[in-house]
Design a protein around this motif. Structure first.
Motif, mmCIF file in Angstrom:
data_model
loop_
_atom_site.group_PDB
_atom_site.id
_atom_site.type_symbol
_atom_site.label_atom_id
_atom_site.label_comp_id
_atom_site.label_asym_id
_atom_site.label_seq_id
_atom_site.Cartn_x
_atom_site.Cartn_y
_atom_site.Cartn_z
ATOM 1 N N GLY A 85 0.787 -1.229 0.000
ATOM 2 C CA GLY A 85 0.000 0.000 0.000
ATOM 3 C C GLY A 85 0.815 1.274 0.000
ATOM 4 N N LEU A 86 2.117 1.168 -0.289
ATOM 5 C CA LEU A 86 2.952 2.361 -0.364
ATOM 6 C C LEU A 86 2.751 3.077 -1.688
ATOM 7 C CD1 LEU A 86 6.362 1.052 1.067
ATOM 8 C CD2 LEU A 86 4.423 2.060 2.307
ATOM 9 N N GLN A 87 3.213 4.325 -1.739
ATOM 10 C CA GLN A 87 3.213 5.103 -2.972
ATOM 11 C C GLN A 87 4.644 5.206 -3.494
ATOM 12 O OE1 GLN A 87 1.313 8.919 -2.500
ATOM 13 N NE2 GLN A 87 -0.474 8.048 -1.448
ATOM 14 N N PRO A 88 4.827 5.356 -4.813
ATOM 15 C CA PRO A 88 6.179 5.551 -5.344
ATOM 16 C C PRO A 88 6.836 6.760 -4.686
ATOM 17 C CG PRO A 88 4.613 5.160 -7.124
ATOM 18 C CD PRO A 88 3.807 5.351 -5.877
ATOM 19 N N GLY A 89 8.116 6.623 -4.323
ATOM 20 C CA GLY A 89 8.757 7.648 -3.512
ATOM 21 C C GLY A 89 9.614 8.654 -4.241
ATOM 22 N N VAL A 317 6.809 5.329 -0.111
ATOM 23 C CA VAL A 317 6.473 6.299 0.935
ATOM 24 C C VAL A 317 5.028 6.117 1.373
ATOM 25 C CG1 VAL A 317 5.831 8.094 -0.742
ATOM 26 C CG2 VAL A 317 6.528 8.750 1.568
ATOM 27 N N LEU A 318 4.809 6.294 2.666
ATOM 28 C CA LEU A 318 3.466 6.365 3.232
ATOM 29 C C LEU A 318 3.297 7.797 3.714
ATOM 30 C CD1 LEU A 318 0.866 4.895 4.168
ATOM 31 C CD2 LEU A 318 2.019 4.492 6.355
ATOM 32 N N PRO A 319 2.533 8.640 2.994
ATOM 33 C CA PRO A 319 2.420 10.057 3.346
ATOM 34 C C PRO A 319 1.831 10.256 4.739
ATOM 35 C CG PRO A 319 1.626 9.675 1.115
ATOM 36 C CD PRO A 319 1.813 8.328 1.752
#
Length: 563
Positions: A85-89, A317-319
């Protein structure tokens, strides 16, 4: 042993005293007084095992940068980050390019010393290893004068210069590993006694020899002060090496860097009419003068296969929910040695513990953070390349950060998780340097564990993993884990297990998934790592280095610029 249920971290008001003692240049809340309580969710043992098993399988060929093994590794980490569930960093991308030069020595000649009482010959790999940081097809050292420069240290702040009064241009310098006071049982002395400083590391010896203009440098290998056997030196310094790409192609470096076996060094000194043991003793004293091995000339050569490679760091990244422009780092290196010296016909250094386990830890923690909900600050999961080649991936990120270091609160580095079982103690590498110590004290009380001094400070672990790249630029990073006092068997069992791993599996083909028989030690430490990162992400404090620490100025400068 079953995995314990979620744990609750209790507050510790007494930790405020630590902050008062340490001081803080930042006008915000001190680190110790602002440590929040956090809940630790159930962590997935299945995920930890799955990722470790996959990345350490033969299909990944030891995960060397610039190989098919890298392609598979990077793709797999991205897949697992996405599933977590991370986003591209990196501005919509999962990776950061890291330019490297791949250089492989071949056709190495013996190392010969002539001009002494009798010629001395050292065979490549068996008696010596050498490589070059210069990007050129042929490396040759011919009839180079040989000089013993003690520990090869130039430390103006300590009034210590082993090169004083010596011009080493064109010469081969022979140096001792570690610091002059490494045999002190306590961590006291001009170079911190038993605790190795950066002056004791092989990388420093090469850097200083280059600054002095030496043609070549040979470090005398001695197992105790080196902290590892010749097998580690040989496997780590032969075959393909990786360098950070530079504009001058390494022209400011020595022609060659290497190691020589202790027995051969003694043979060399005897041939030159010198007593190695007496000179080694003399080198421990301030004011030691370098000793030319009169008349002795060194010669050796090898060819280099050279290729420029683009390796990659992988960033997810997890904002953060409240302050997404403030960042907490989790780091671990995905690379290992690739194909290495065969053992019983097996030439793949799988690196299950070192460091498939650390990347598995990143994925496991990423899933836990996502399931628990975003904390106040953003969490960055950084899987770096080329750690085994000199922390090159983390160094590149630290010098070219995607998320500003001035806005990076701190973080946790995971390099080779505890594969021998749960421990009663926690050891902090670099204890006493920063306000992060207060967090570790709190974490220890959470699990009923004790914080103990680093048992082997002479091994210089503080300078051997990726947290160091960030520390040099001011970012406080946790580097702690289980000590030797195991729940099952105590200190004796812990020390025996550590020695067994170092001797039989560290940087060797036998560091395989099947050799990991106890996972609870990893899970226990991962709970602490989760809590440490969550604490940093849920406070508004900015932990600093303690007053007088070598990295304090860099942190103060970066934080001041951010305000």
């Amino acid at each position: 042993m079953p995995i314990p249920p979620p744990l609750k971290v209790a507050g510790l008001a007494a930790l405020a005293l630590l902050a008062a003692c340490n001081g803080s240049a930042d006008p915000q809340k001190s680190a110790a007084t602002a440590i929040p309580d956090v809940e630790i969710p159930q962590l997935s043992l299945a995920t930890l095992q799955e990722v470790t098993r996959e990345l350490s399988s033969d299909a990944y060929e030891g995960r060397a940068p610039g190989t098919a093994g890298e392609e598979k590794t990077v793709a797999y980490i991205i897949e697992k980050y996405r599933e977590a569930g991370l986003q591209p960093g990196n501005n919509g991308r999962w990776t950061q390019d890291v330019p490297l030069v791949e250089i492989t020595a071949k056709n190495a000649t013996p190392l010969t010393f002539t001009g002494g009482k009798t010629p001395v010959t050292a065979q490549y790999a068996k008696d010596y290893v050498a490589f070059s940081y210069r990007v050129q097809p042929r490396t040759e050292v011919k009839d180079s004068d040989v000089v013993f420069v003690g520990y090869g240290i130039n430390a103006p702040e300590k009034g210590w210069n082993d090169y004083a009064g010596l011009d080493v241009k064109g010469k081969t310098v022979v140096v001792l590993v570690n610091d002059p006071d490494w045999e002190n049982r306590e961590t006291e002395g001009p170079f911190n006694g038993r605790a190795m400083t950066y002056y004791g590391r092989w990388s420093y010896k090469y850097e200083e020899a280059a600054r002095q203009g030496a043609a070549a440098v040979l470090i005398v290998h001695d197992t105790e002060p080196a902290a590892y056997g010749w097998n580690v030196v040989e496997s780590s310094n032969t075959g393909t090496q990786y360098l950070a790409e530079s504009k001058n192609g390494g022209a400011d470096q020595t022609i060659a860097n290497g190691w020589i076996q202790l027995a051969k060094a003694k043979e060399l000194f005897a041939s030159a009419g010198q007593d190695f043991d007496k000179l080694r003793e003399a080198a421990k004293q301030k004011g030691f003068k370098p000793v030319p091995l009169a008349g002795v000339k060194a010669s050796f050569a090898f060819d280099n296969d050279i290729a420029k490679k683009m390796s990659r760091n992988v960033i997810g990244v997890l904002p953060g929910a409240k302050r997404p422009d403030e960042y907490v780092l989790y780091t671990g290196h995905w690379d290992h040695l690739g194909r290495c010296t065969p053992v019983d016909g097996d030439d793949i250094c799988n690196g299950a513990v070192d460091n498939a386990s650390g990347i598995a830890g990143l994925v496991t923690l990423a899933k836990a953070f996502k399931q628990a909900g975003a904390p106040d600050r953003s969490i960055v999961f950084l899987a770096v390349t080329a750690e085994e080649s000199g922390l090159l991936g983390s160094k590149y990120y630290a010098e070219n950060p995607i998320f500003p270091l001035s806005q990076t609160v701190g973080g946790v580095n995971m390099d080779a998780l505890n594969a021998v079982g749960p421990a009663k103690d926690i050891v902090v590498v670099g204890a006493g340097k920063s306000e992060l110590d207060a967090y570790v004290e709190k974490l220890a009380r959470m699990e009923g564990r004790t914080v103990k001094p680093e048992p082997t400070p002479e091994k210089g672990f503080y300078y051997r993993s990726d947290h160091f790249s960030f520390a040099k630029l001011g970012v406080p990073m946790f580097n702690f884990g289980s000590g030797d006092d195991l729940v099952d068997g105590g200190v004796e069992a812990g020390q025996k297990a550590a020695e067994d791993y170092e001797k039989n599996r560290y940087h060797a083909p036998d560091d395989e998934y099947e050799a990991i028989t106890n996972w609870e030690g990893m899970m226990s430490d991962l709970r602490l790592y989760y809590a440490a990162g969550r604490m940093l992400a849920m406070t508004d404090a900015w932990p600093n280095w303690n007053e007088g620490d070598e990295f304090r100025a860099a942190r103060d400068k970066s934080r001041a610029a951010a305000k």
